[in-house]
Scaffold this active site. Sequence first.
Site, PDB file in Angstrom:
ATOM      1  N   ALA A 145      67.402 -22.966   6.979  1.00  0.00           N
ATOM      2  CA  ALA A 145      68.012 -22.671   8.273  1.00  0.00           C
ATOM      3  C   ALA A 145      69.524 -22.703   8.125  1.00  0.00           C
ATOM      4  O   ALA A 145      70.163 -23.739   8.285  1.00  0.00           O
ATOM      5  CB  ALA A 145      67.563 -23.697   9.316  1.00  0.00           C
ATOM      6  N   GLU A 379      80.675 -22.272   8.583  1.00  0.00           N
ATOM      7  CA  GLU A 379      80.654 -22.199  10.052  1.00  0.00           C
ATOM      8  C   GLU A 379      80.420 -20.770  10.556  1.00  0.00           C
ATOM      9  O   GLU A 379      81.033 -20.320  11.525  1.00  0.00           O
ATOM     10  CB  GLU A 379      81.931 -22.812  10.633  1.00  0.00           C
ATOM     11  CG  GLU A 379      82.043 -24.285  10.256  1.00  0.00           C
ATOM     12  CD  GLU A 379      83.112 -25.026  11.013  1.00  0.00           C
ATOM     13  OE1 GLU A 379      83.308 -24.735  12.203  1.00  0.00           O
ATOM     14  OE2 GLU A 379      83.730 -25.908  10.405  1.00  0.00           O
ATOM     15  N   GLU A 383      79.389 -11.935   8.184  1.00  0.00           N
ATOM     16  CA  GLU A 383      78.374 -11.076   8.809  1.00  0.00           C
ATOM     17  C   GLU A 383      77.972 -11.613  10.184  1.00  0.00           C
ATOM     18  O   GLU A 383      77.801 -10.838  11.154  1.00  0.00           O
ATOM     19  CB  GLU A 383      77.149 -10.986   7.893  1.00  0.00           C
ATOM     20  CG  GLU A 383      77.375 -10.212   6.605  1.00  0.00           C
ATOM     21  CD  GLU A 383      78.203 -10.962   5.569  1.00  0.00           C
ATOM     22  OE1 GLU A 383      78.723 -10.301   4.661  1.00  0.00           O
ATOM     23  OE2 GLU A 383      78.327 -12.207   5.674  1.00  0.00           O
TER      24      GLU A 383
END
Length: 395
Positions: A145, A379, A383
């Site tokens: 994730a 952070e 993209e």
Amino acid sequence: MAMVQEATDTDSAGGLSFELNEEQKAIQEAARDFAMGEVDPIVEEIDEAQRFPMEVMKKAGELGFLGIIIPEEYGGAGLGYIEYVAVITELSRVDPSVGISIAAHNSLGTNHIYKFGNEAQRQRWVTPLASGKKIAAWSLTEPGAGSDAAGTRTRADKVDGGWVINGAKTFTTHGSVGDICVVFAVTDPDGPRHHNISAFVVEKGTEGFRSGKKENKLGIRASDTAEVVLENCFVPDENLLGEQGEGFIQALKILDGGRISIAALGLGTAIGAFETARDYSKEREQFGKPIAKFQAIQFALAEMSTRIAAAEILTYAAAEAMDRGRKVSRLAAEAKLYTGEAAVFCAERGVQILGGYGFIKDYRAEKFYRDCKICTIGEGTSEIQRLVIARDVLR
């Protein structure tokens, strides 16, 4: 709060110089003096050894740099994002490792508890963090994730009096040196996406909470980055930050300020790379004259200077918007996107200008080249920034 006044003549970095008020100038100069006096002498040593400079962090805390955007009543300096950008830029101009460490402490861990914690939580955790007595960490990313932060798998199960957390986080700044960590975990596995994750404060020394592998990184090597592991880690109910299930939404809001931090990091990195190349070009002679006399070098420096000027304008615009309380998601993303990529451009051009000397550690060009790339990744990748911007443009 005094804001940016106007643009004036070019400064020593070659970019556009903002006219700050006297207090802001004093803070900027204090950060510059600190960077040159306390950080500059040890840059090569801490980079080579991958050593987190705790002594520098403690001195930074004494100057108020670890609580820049936190009110004085909680041990902070009570300043705004313009001052914050000035400080992070000056530190990153000398060593991006120190710049990102102080930025992450301020804008992620400490700021999250301040923004979403209740009064008791602020008194208990924000005060020692903002005053520099403790170091903050912020654990969102997991092996599966990253850009898809909503895909978090770390679980927090409700038990009497609190929660039991199980999972692992990766790429946590201050993961092995932090004293107080904000951890994100799924609290409602069957809940709606984006509203099933909660944020908790976990203190160093809590049973079941430990650091894992310390990462061996390409750049910003003196900044501590490590895994965080939670195994049957119990935290009491009073460690839940804000409302249950709103952790992901909290994270998005915190990342707006975090992206301004990374923009400042990129700005400082770009300036440092530019100054290294500019100064070298005045000293290095070929064909009987300094290479700064050659048009190819002049054009490269001109392009670097122009990108720094644009990056500075965007970064301070985002800081000013934050200080005014305006919505900054798009502007912060634009600032981070442009400034991060400007840092990469300037660092690459800097190495090219130094030629063979740009490839060895006798000069800092190669260090800025290694350090700059995190500005397009941390952070939110470039993209992701483009997605944030496009969604707002098309809304």
